[in-house]
Design a protein around this motif. Structure first.
Motif, PDB file in Angstrom:
ATOM      1  N   PRO A 149     110.510  41.189  23.357  1.00  0.00           N
ATOM      2  CA  PRO A 149     111.320  40.733  24.415  1.00  0.00           C
ATOM      3  C   PRO A 149     112.709  40.462  23.987  1.00  0.00           C
ATOM      4  O   PRO A 149     113.466  41.326  23.392  1.00  0.00           O
ATOM      5  N   TYR A 184     111.910  38.188  29.745  1.00  0.00           N
ATOM      6  CA  TYR A 184     111.703  39.741  30.074  1.00  0.00           C
ATOM      7  C   TYR A 184     111.526  40.210  28.812  1.00  0.00           C
ATOM      8  O   TYR A 184     111.916  40.435  28.248  1.00  0.00           O
ATOM      9  N   ALA A 185     111.109  41.465  28.928  1.00  0.00           N
ATOM     10  CA  ALA A 185     110.173  42.387  28.121  1.00  0.00           C
ATOM     11  C   ALA A 185     110.951  43.725  28.451  1.00  0.00           C
ATOM     12  O   ALA A 185     110.551  44.035  29.521  1.00  0.00           O
ATOM     13  N   ALA A 186     111.241  44.537  27.054  1.00  0.00           N
ATOM     14  CA  ALA A 186     111.421  46.254  28.256  1.00  0.00           C
ATOM     15  C   ALA A 186     111.002  47.084  26.563  1.00  0.00           C
ATOM     16  O   ALA A 186     110.409  46.583  25.233  1.00  0.00           O
ATOM     17  N   TYR A 218     109.141  46.931  33.702  1.00  0.00           N
ATOM     18  CA  TYR A 218     110.099  46.400  32.150  1.00  0.00           C
ATOM     19  C   TYR A 218     111.064  46.863  33.864  1.00  0.00           C
ATOM     20  O   TYR A 218     112.504  46.559  32.109  1.00  0.00           O
ATOM     21  N   GLY A 263     113.835  43.854  32.012  1.00  0.00           N
ATOM     22  CA  GLY A 263     114.241  43.802  30.775  1.00  0.00           C
ATOM     23  C   GLY A 263     114.744  45.484  29.942  1.00  0.00           C
ATOM     24  O   GLY A 263     115.967  44.923  29.366  1.00  0.00           O
TER      25      GLY A 263
END
Length: 171
Positions: free
Chosen positions: A33, A38-40, A141, A144
């Motif tokens: 996170p 958002y995540a990356a 992604y 993120g």
């Protein structure tokens, strides 16, 4: 802010280390996170730090040392990380770092922090788009990735600003 001697060497080595560290983080931790839902890929923070360290390394060691460091980091990444991930990372990193370099050099005369902010903005977009497309075949992604790299750039610039301010107050 001019860094020289052992501190300059340490900055250059830290820069080199961020390159394979980013790929190892992606391979071992997957997505993380970054805020606002958002995540990356986990390497996002290392890449954000690499953008700042590239500029500091340029100040400490010069252009040629940074170009050599990019090459060393890419080779280390290939040797230590998943080859497919390393190739995507290497291509994205090389193009992004050269774009960062192209923006940083002419802006450097306007001040370190200005050059860093502008060049990192360019570098983080280029790296994010190329890496995600090559490594995952998707830009899922992207928000993120951008957010995580922006966090790292802003944090590093804030620290540099405070150090500069403290140094000026001491003089």
């Amino acid at each position: 802010m001019k860094v020289s001697g052992p501190a300059g060497s340490a900055t250059l080595l830290a820069y080199i280390a961020t390159i394979p560290a980013a790929n190892l983080a992606v391979a071992h931790f997957g997505a993380v996170p970054v805020g606002f839902g958002y995540a990356a890929p986990a390497g996002v923070y290392m890449v954000g730090l690499a953008l700042v360290l590239r500029d500091l390394s340029r100040e400490a060691a010069g252009r040629l040392a940074v170009l050599a460091a990019i090459a060393v980091g890419i080779v280390l990444s290939y040797l230590l990380a998943d080859p497919g991930l390393a190739v995507a990372s290497a291509a994205a990193f090389a193009v992004a770092e050269l774009a960062d370099f192209a923006v940083y050099e002419p802006l450097r005369r306007r001040g370190l922090l200005t050059a860093m902010l502008a060049s990192n903005a360019v570098g983080l977009f280029v790296d994010s788009i190329l890496f995600l497309k090559m490594a995952f075949g998707s830009l899922e992604y992207l928000p993120g990735q951008i957010l995580g790299k922006v966090w790292m750039t802003l944090a590093a610039v804030a620290v540099l600003f405070l150090l500069r301010r403290r140094r000026r107050a001491a003089v």
